[in-house]
Structures are given as structure tokens and as C-alpha cells.
Scaffold this motif. Structure first.
Motif, mmCIF file in Angstrom:
data_model
loop_
_atom_site.group_PDB
_atom_site.id
_atom_site.type_symbol
_atom_site.label_atom_id
_atom_site.label_comp_id
_atom_site.label_asym_id
_atom_site.label_seq_id
_atom_site.Cartn_x
_atom_site.Cartn_y
_atom_site.Cartn_z
ATOM 1 N N ALA A 17 0.811 -1.212 0.000
ATOM 2 C CA ALA A 17 0.000 0.000 0.000
ATOM 3 C C ALA A 17 0.851 1.272 0.000
ATOM 4 N N SER A 18 2.025 1.189 0.606
ATOM 5 C CA SER A 18 2.702 2.414 1.001
ATOM 6 C C SER A 18 3.068 3.356 -0.162
ATOM 7 N N SER A 19 3.661 2.835 -1.235
ATOM 8 C CA SER A 19 4.094 3.773 -2.283
ATOM 9 C C SER A 19 2.868 4.332 -3.018
ATOM 10 N N ARG A 20 1.845 3.494 -3.158
ATOM 11 C CA ARG A 20 0.637 3.953 -3.856
ATOM 12 C C ARG A 20 -0.072 5.049 -3.046
ATOM 13 N N LEU A 21 -0.140 4.828 -1.736
ATOM 14 C CA LEU A 21 -0.788 5.833 -0.891
ATOM 15 C C LEU A 21 0.016 7.130 -0.915
ATOM 16 N N GLY A 22 1.336 6.992 -0.807
ATOM 17 C CA GLY A 22 2.199 8.180 -0.838
ATOM 18 C C GLY A 22 1.981 8.964 -2.120
ATOM 19 N N ALA A 23 1.954 8.262 -3.251
ATOM 20 C CA ALA A 23 1.781 8.933 -4.544
ATOM 21 C C ALA A 23 0.405 9.607 -4.609
ATOM 22 N N ALA A 24 -0.625 8.919 -4.094
ATOM 23 C CA ALA A 24 -1.984 9.483 -4.151
ATOM 24 C C ALA A 24 -2.062 10.764 -3.323
ATOM 25 N N ALA A 80 -2.594 14.528 -4.869
ATOM 26 C CA ALA A 80 -3.831 15.184 -4.415
ATOM 27 C C ALA A 80 -3.527 16.487 -3.674
ATOM 28 N N GLY A 81 -2.255 16.840 -3.545
ATOM 29 C CA GLY A 81 -1.902 18.134 -2.971
ATOM 30 C C GLY A 81 -1.665 18.103 -1.478
ATOM 31 N N LEU A 82 -1.428 16.921 -0.928
ATOM 32 C CA LEU A 82 -1.302 16.822 0.514
ATOM 33 C C LEU A 82 0.135 16.725 0.999
ATOM 34 N N ARG A 83 1.051 16.553 0.078
ATOM 35 C CA ARG A 83 2.455 16.444 0.524
ATOM 36 C C ARG A 83 3.364 17.243 -0.376
#
Ligand code: ADP
Length: 321
Positions: free
Chosen positions: A307-314, A318-321
């Protein structure tokens, strides 16, 4: 290709789950396939925390006991942080009308005095389950098709709006599965949530209990054993169960008995034989919490890694990081 399937610990796993899904998952699964116990989904209807916790362990133990590879199994809530984050992002990708249109929501909400908001939004959480693991194929029955369609829509919309992050999943129609009916009420499918449990054979039922349920199965007054699903659903259900357990056609299974008593004996014998190794192995696992916990933690770690890289990319696009 990654196939993802889940089972909701809203009750004990029954013969229908076993013959219609789990047995097949164990026999046909590919190394990349994933199976999870969807305990977060069980919270959409009233539930008791202690029972949920116990059923989650029990469902996990039954999946493993049925022979599913421990490396393919995880518990949904072990990813609650990741799922919560993606769920929010996807809720903000989904229209209110799109969620409210879900047929299963309308049906289940109509049965509740006051439906939970989670019942409305759970298809979005299901989309998060799918997208977070990068699953490409979701084998579902008709009742879940609309939810997979929503996951596809959300993945496409997110990718088009913010950047290509998610694999767009597809619903897969499982090969015609055994649809096991409730033994006491053949008009209904066998389900974990049945109010009356005398027609539901649970995988962990002691043999005498399972045998009694089968002996008391509803049939009809006609006496001769013939496979006629439309006219004689109770009898046909028993014949189909026997057929699936013994690997023959329903017509061939029907020919092995001449009286209802003979048929029920044959069904009981076949079902007990089918469930015995699963029940025994599941009991062993449940009696050895250390081993079950180890498998669970490993499954959680692997699912979190996927999950981790996909969540990070999302989150980034999406403008959160
Ligand atoms: P339930 O309806 O008992 O709560 P789930 O919705 O958790 O079951 O379904 C888990 C899996 O078991 C799904 O793949 C579903 O198709 C299968 N399944 C559920 N009930 C039956 C049944 N009566 N006969 C065959 N398969 C079933």
C-alpha cells in the motif's frame, strides 16, 4: 494480475462460504492473489466489539485452515491508518449521488431504523481496499458488481484529475459457483446473518450439530429423489451440496440415493468429510494464538508494504504532501 476477495466477519463462516468461495480460493489462487477479512465492513451494521474481534480471528483461522497461502491473507483493520487516509481522498473523489445510488445501500438502509453513515460510504472504503492493494480483478457476485463499478469510476476519475496512480480494477465473474441455500428455508441463501441458525451449517460446527441440521433439512412430501431445482428447491439444495462435495453432477448425485433418509445420510457424510480437516486445523490455530498472531502480523506488514508507495503517490498528487 492481482485478484482481491474478502470475507466479512459478521458471523461464523458457513458451508455456503466454504463451497461457494473459500474452497475455490484455496484451490485456484495464484501467488499474487489476495484474501482479506473485512472487519471494517462489519461495522456498517450494529455489532458487538468483543464478538467482532473473535469472529475476525476465527474467519482468519478458517481461511488459513482451508489451505489459503498465509502470504496472501490479511486483516483489513490492520491497515486502518492507510485505508482511512485513502478513504477520505476517495470520498472527496465521489459524488454524494453516486454513493446514494448503490442498490445494496438502499436495500440495507431500508431494513434499519437509522442507517449508519458508514453503510452509505462503505463502497468507497471498498474502493480504497481495492486501489490500495493495486488489485486488477475483483471476483464478485451480482450484488457487488455496482461497487466494483464505483471503484473503477473513482480510480479513473482520480487518475484523470490528479495523476496516474491507480490500477483501474475490473469485476470478474466467478465461474458458476455453488449457491448453497438455507437448509431450513431453501427460499433464502445460506448466510452468516440468518436470524435462525438451524438451517446454517457452520464450518466449525461439531459433527453431531452439523449432522442434526442436515437431518432436519426441509424437503417436500414427494419422497422420490429427483433433481428438480425449480419445483423442489430444498431437495435440490441437498443434492447440489452432495454433488459439490463429491465432485459429480447433481443428476449423478441424485441417482446415489432412493429415499430422503439415504440422501441426507450421504449429504451428512460428505459434508462432515469435507469440513473435518478445515475444522480441525482451524481449532489448532485458534488454540495457538501465537501462531495465528504471527501470520496476521506478517500479512499486515506485506499488505502495508504494497500500500505504502501507492498511498504516498496518491496523497502527493492530491496536494497533501
Ligand atoms: P455472507 O452472505 O454469508 O455474509 P459474504 O458476503 O461474506 O457472505 O461472502 C463471502 C463469500 O462467500 C463471497 O464470495 C460469497 O459469494 C460467498 N457466499 C456467501 N454465501 C454463499 C452461499 N450461500 N452459497 C455460495 N457462496 C456463498
Amino acid at each position: 494480475m492481482t485478484r482481491l476477495s474478502g470475507i466479512t466477519p459478521s458471523g461464523h463462516i458457513h458451508l455456503g462460504n466454504h463451497l461457494g468461495a473459500i474452497r475455490r480460493w484455496a484451490a485456484e489462487s495464484e501467488p499474487d492473489d489476495l484474501y482479506f477479512v473485512s472487519d471494517l465492513h462489519a461495522m456498517t451494521l450494529p455489532y458487538r466489539p468483543e464478538r467482532l474481534r473473535a469472529l475476525t480471528r476465527e474467519n482468519l483461522a478458517v481461511l488459513l485452515a482451508a489451505g489459503i497461502d498465509p502470504g496472501s491473507v490479511f486483516v483489513q483493520s490492520d491497515l486502518v491508518g492507510e485505508l482511512g487516509a485513502l478513504n477520505w481522498v476517495l470520498e472527496c473523489t465521489c459524488g454524494y449521488g453516486e454513493a446514494a445510488r448503490m442498490i445494496q445501500f438502499k436495500e440495507k438502509a431500508a431494513e434499519q431504523d437509522s442507517a449508519r453513515l458508514g453503510l452509505l460510504t462503505y463502497p468507497v472504503l471498498m474502493a480504497a481496499d481495492i486501489l490500495l492493494q493495486g488489485a486488477s480483478e475483483i471476483p464478485v457476485g451480482n450484488d457487488q458488481n455496482q461497487h466494483v463499478e464505483l471503484a473503477r469510476t473513482l480510480a479513473r476519475r482520480f487518475n484523470a484529475s490528479y495523476g496516474e496512480v491507480f490500477t483501474v480494477p475490473a469485476a470478474a465473474v466467478p465461474r458458476a459457483a455453488a449457491g448453497v441455500r438455507d437448509l431450513a428455508d431453501p427460499g433464502r441463501k445460506m448466510a452468516k446473518s440468518a436470524q435462525q441458525q438451524n438451517g446454517v451449517v457452520f464450518v466449525l460446527d461439531e459433527p453431531d450439530v452439523a449432522q442434526r441440521k442436515i437431518n432436519r433439512a426441509k424437503t417436500d412430501d414427494l419422497r422420490d429423489v429427483r433433481y428438480e431445482p425449480e419445483q423442489r428447491p430444498g431437495l435440490a439444495n441437498l443434492i447440489e451440496i452432495l454433488a459439490v462435495c463429491t465432485g459429480v453432477s447433481p443428476y449423478a448425485a441424485a441417482r446415489t440415493a432412493t429415499t430422503y433418509a439415504q440422501l441426507k445420510d450421504a449429504v451428512a457424510e460428505a459434508v462432515l468429510e469435507e469440513l473435518r480437516p478445515v475444522r480441525e486445523r482451524a481449532r489448532e490455530l485458534l488454540d495457538d494464538p501465537g501462531e495465528l498472531e504471527r501470520v496476521r502480523e506478517k500479512g499486515a506488514r506485506q499488505a502495508a508494504e504494497r500500500a505504502s508507495s501507492r498511498l504516498g503517490a496518491a496523497l502527493r498528487v492530491a496536494g497533501l504532501r
